[in-house]
Design a protein around this motif. Structure first.
Motif, mmCIF file in Angstrom:
data_model
loop_
_atom_site.group_PDB
_atom_site.id
_atom_site.type_symbol
_atom_site.label_atom_id
_atom_site.label_comp_id
_atom_site.label_asym_id
_atom_site.label_seq_id
_atom_site.Cartn_x
_atom_site.Cartn_y
_atom_site.Cartn_z
ATOM 1 N N THR A 13 0.861 -1.172 0.000
ATOM 2 C CA THR A 13 0.000 0.000 0.000
ATOM 3 C C THR A 13 0.897 1.221 0.000
ATOM 4 O OG1 THR A 13 -1.743 -1.150 1.177
ATOM 5 C CG2 THR A 13 -1.786 1.261 1.251
ATOM 6 N N VAL A 14 0.688 2.087 -0.970
ATOM 7 C CA VAL A 14 1.435 3.337 -1.073
ATOM 8 C C VAL A 14 0.390 4.450 -1.064
ATOM 9 C CG1 VAL A 14 3.006 4.721 -2.469
ATOM 10 C CG2 VAL A 14 3.291 2.233 -2.367
ATOM 11 N N GLY A 15 0.431 5.260 -0.010
ATOM 12 C CA GLY A 15 -0.619 6.278 0.136
ATOM 13 C C GLY A 15 -1.963 5.581 0.288
ATOM 14 N N ARG A 16 -2.898 5.949 -0.568
ATOM 15 C CA ARG A 16 -4.229 5.321 -0.531
ATOM 16 C C ARG A 16 -4.367 4.179 -1.536
ATOM 17 N NH1 ARG A 16 -8.155 9.728 -1.849
ATOM 18 N NH2 ARG A 16 -6.396 10.539 -3.007
ATOM 19 N N LEU A 17 -3.287 3.851 -2.233
ATOM 20 C CA LEU A 17 -3.337 2.859 -3.298
ATOM 21 C C LEU A 17 -2.729 1.527 -2.847
ATOM 22 C CD1 LEU A 17 -4.123 2.362 -6.228
ATOM 23 C CD2 LEU A 17 -1.906 3.233 -6.913
ATOM 24 N N THR A 18 -3.561 0.513 -2.843
ATOM 25 C CA THR A 18 -3.106 -0.838 -2.522
ATOM 26 C C THR A 18 -3.078 -1.627 -3.818
ATOM 27 O OG1 THR A 18 -4.039 -0.767 -0.305
ATOM 28 C CG2 THR A 18 -3.622 -2.945 -1.234
ATOM 29 N N GLY A 19 -1.994 -2.317 -4.055
ATOM 30 C CA GLY A 19 -1.888 -3.097 -5.276
ATOM 31 C C GLY A 19 -0.653 -3.954 -5.278
ATOM 32 N N ARG A 20 -0.409 -4.564 -6.421
ATOM 33 C CA ARG A 20 0.808 -5.336 -6.643
ATOM 34 C C ARG A 20 1.709 -4.481 -7.526
ATOM 35 N NH1 ARG A 20 1.122 -10.412 -5.061
ATOM 36 N NH2 ARG A 20 -0.739 -11.377 -4.238
ATOM 37 N N TRP A 21 2.901 -4.209 -7.029
ATOM 38 C CA TRP A 21 3.797 -3.236 -7.649
ATOM 39 C C TRP A 21 4.941 -3.915 -8.400
ATOM 40 C CZ3 TRP A 21 2.764 2.006 -7.237
ATOM 41 C CH2 TRP A 21 1.728 2.335 -6.373
ATOM 42 N N SER A 22 5.245 -3.384 -9.573
ATOM 43 C CA SER A 22 6.357 -3.831 -10.404
ATOM 44 C C SER A 22 7.218 -2.622 -10.757
ATOM 45 C CB SER A 22 5.832 -4.490 -11.681
ATOM 46 O OG SER A 22 5.096 -5.660 -11.374
ATOM 47 N N HIS A 23 8.335 -2.853 -11.440
ATOM 48 C CA HIS A 23 9.264 -1.789 -11.814
ATOM 49 C C HIS A 23 9.215 -1.541 -13.315
ATOM 50 C CE1 HIS A 23 11.062 -3.871 -8.268
ATOM 51 N NE2 HIS A 23 11.095 -2.626 -7.835
ATOM 52 N N LEU A 24 9.075 -0.280 -13.692
ATOM 53 C CA LEU A 24 9.141 0.158 -15.087
ATOM 54 C C LEU A 24 10.470 0.870 -15.261
ATOM 55 C CD1 LEU A 24 7.463 0.544 -17.786
ATOM 56 C CD2 LEU A 24 6.912 2.818 -16.880
ATOM 57 N N THR A 25 11.290 0.422 -16.198
ATOM 58 C CA THR A 25 12.589 1.033 -16.435
ATOM 59 C C THR A 25 12.861 1.039 -17.938
ATOM 60 O OG1 THR A 25 14.895 1.111 -15.654
ATOM 61 C CG2 THR A 25 14.001 -1.065 -16.177
ATOM 62 N N ALA A 26 13.970 1.608 -18.338
ATOM 63 C CA ALA A 26 14.324 1.684 -19.756
ATOM 64 C C ALA A 26 15.837 1.740 -19.882
ATOM 65 C CB ALA A 26 13.683 2.909 -20.410
ATOM 66 N N ASP A 27 16.300 1.728 -21.123
ATOM 67 C CA ASP A 27 17.740 1.785 -21.349
ATOM 68 C C ASP A 27 18.346 3.103 -20.885
ATOM 69 O OD1 ASP A 27 17.876 -0.796 -22.380
ATOM 70 O OD2 ASP A 27 17.547 -0.115 -24.434
ATOM 71 N N THR A 28 17.572 4.186 -20.931
ATOM 72 C CA THR A 28 18.058 5.490 -20.457
ATOM 73 C C THR A 28 16.972 6.172 -19.632
ATOM 74 O OG1 THR A 28 17.248 6.779 -22.329
ATOM 75 C CG2 THR A 28 19.452 5.775 -22.567
ATOM 76 N N PRO A 29 17.365 7.025 -18.680
ATOM 77 C CA PRO A 29 16.365 7.771 -17.918
ATOM 78 C C PRO A 29 15.498 8.655 -18.820
ATOM 79 C CG PRO A 29 18.502 7.909 -16.834
ATOM 80 C CD PRO A 29 18.730 7.270 -18.171
ATOM 81 N N THR A 30 16.081 9.236 -19.847
ATOM 82 C CA THR A 30 15.325 10.106 -20.754
ATOM 83 C C THR A 30 14.217 9.324 -21.445
ATOM 84 O OG1 THR A 30 17.272 11.487 -21.097
ATOM 85 C CG2 THR A 30 15.515 11.634 -22.762
ATOM 86 N N GLU A 31 14.566 8.156 -21.960
ATOM 87 C CA GLU A 31 13.566 7.321 -22.622
ATOM 88 C C GLU A 31 12.483 6.877 -21.630
ATOM 89 O OE1 GLU A 31 13.270 3.381 -25.436
ATOM 90 O OE2 GLU A 31 14.936 3.528 -24.026
ATOM 91 N N LEU A 32 12.893 6.512 -20.425
ATOM 92 C CA LEU A 32 11.937 6.088 -19.411
ATOM 93 C C LEU A 32 10.956 7.201 -19.089
ATOM 94 C CD1 LEU A 32 10.791 4.176 -17.308
ATOM 95 C CD2 LEU A 32 12.640 4.914 -15.761
ATOM 96 N N ASN A 33 11.466 8.400 -18.871
ATOM 97 C CA ASN A 33 10.578 9.508 -18.519
ATOM 98 C C ASN A 33 9.622 9.870 -19.651
ATOM 99 O OD1 ASN A 33 11.344 9.988 -15.805
ATOM 100 N ND2 ASN A 33 13.241 10.886 -16.529
ATOM 101 N N ALA A 34 10.073 9.781 -20.887
ATOM 102 C CA ALA A 34 9.189 10.049 -22.033
ATOM 103 C C ALA A 34 8.088 8.996 -22.111
ATOM 104 C CB ALA A 34 9.998 10.090 -23.324
ATOM 105 N N PHE A 35 8.437 7.735 -21.944
ATOM 106 C CA PHE A 35 7.454 6.655 -21.985
ATOM 107 C C PHE A 35 6.461 6.795 -20.834
ATOM 108 C CE2 PHE A 35 5.883 2.353 -21.319
ATOM 109 C CZ PHE A 35 5.697 1.873 -22.604
ATOM 110 N N ALA A 36 6.968 7.073 -19.647
ATOM 111 C CA ALA A 36 6.106 7.241 -18.473
ATOM 112 C C ALA A 36 5.129 8.402 -18.667
ATOM 113 C CB ALA A 36 6.965 7.463 -17.228
ATOM 114 N N ALA A 37 5.587 9.480 -19.270
ATOM 115 C CA ALA A 37 4.707 10.621 -19.532
ATOM 116 C C ALA A 37 3.582 10.217 -20.471
ATOM 117 C CB ALA A 37 5.505 11.791 -20.116
ATOM 118 N N ARG A 38 3.887 9.410 -21.476
ATOM 119 C CA ARG A 38 2.840 8.941 -22.394
ATOM 120 C C ARG A 38 1.819 8.066 -21.670
ATOM 121 N NH1 ARG A 38 7.370 8.278 -25.700
ATOM 122 N NH2 ARG A 38 7.292 5.992 -25.582
ATOM 123 N N LEU A 39 2.249 7.378 -20.616
ATOM 124 C CA LEU A 39 1.326 6.563 -19.825
ATOM 125 C C LEU A 39 0.546 7.392 -18.813
ATOM 126 C CD1 LEU A 39 3.507 3.420 -18.988
ATOM 127 C CD2 LEU A 39 1.669 3.588 -20.678
#
Length: 109
Positions: A13-39
């Protein structure tokens, strides 16, 4: 460049959200942040500060950089083109990032 999402699915549980958590990553932080923004993930949720003294963190970005995502966001990431990996694959990515930052010829244990 590739974006990855692991299958860790740790219940928490993180804050008010309870769930099953996984990690989203990418080859570069820049690419990761761009992909995350699209999500629709907030940039404030980007985790890039290192907790480990042994981890090199050039420019303040730790090799463990990622977003934590619940199952529904993991599913959306996969539909958007992220590659599914297991938790060991995530660990291997971190290890290869760390190795790439070591000075040439440095021996590890």
């Amino acid at each position: 460049m590739t974006v990855y999402v692991d299958n860790y699915r740790c219940p928490a549980t993180v804050g008010r959200l309870t769930g099953r958590w996984s990690h989203l990553t990418a080859d570069t932080p820049t690419e990761l942040n761009a992909f995350a923004a699209r999500l629709g993930l907030r940039r404030a949720w980007f985790q890039a500060r290192c907790r480990y003294a042994s981890c090199p963190a050039p420019d303040g970005v730790c090799v463990h950089y990622h977003y934590d995502v619940v199952d529904s966001m993991r599913t959306r990431a996969l539909a958007a083109g992220a590659v599914s990996i297991d938790i060991h694959g995530f660990g291997a990515l971190i290890a290869s990032r760390r190795a790439a930052l070591r000075p040439a010829g440095e021996v590890t244990r």
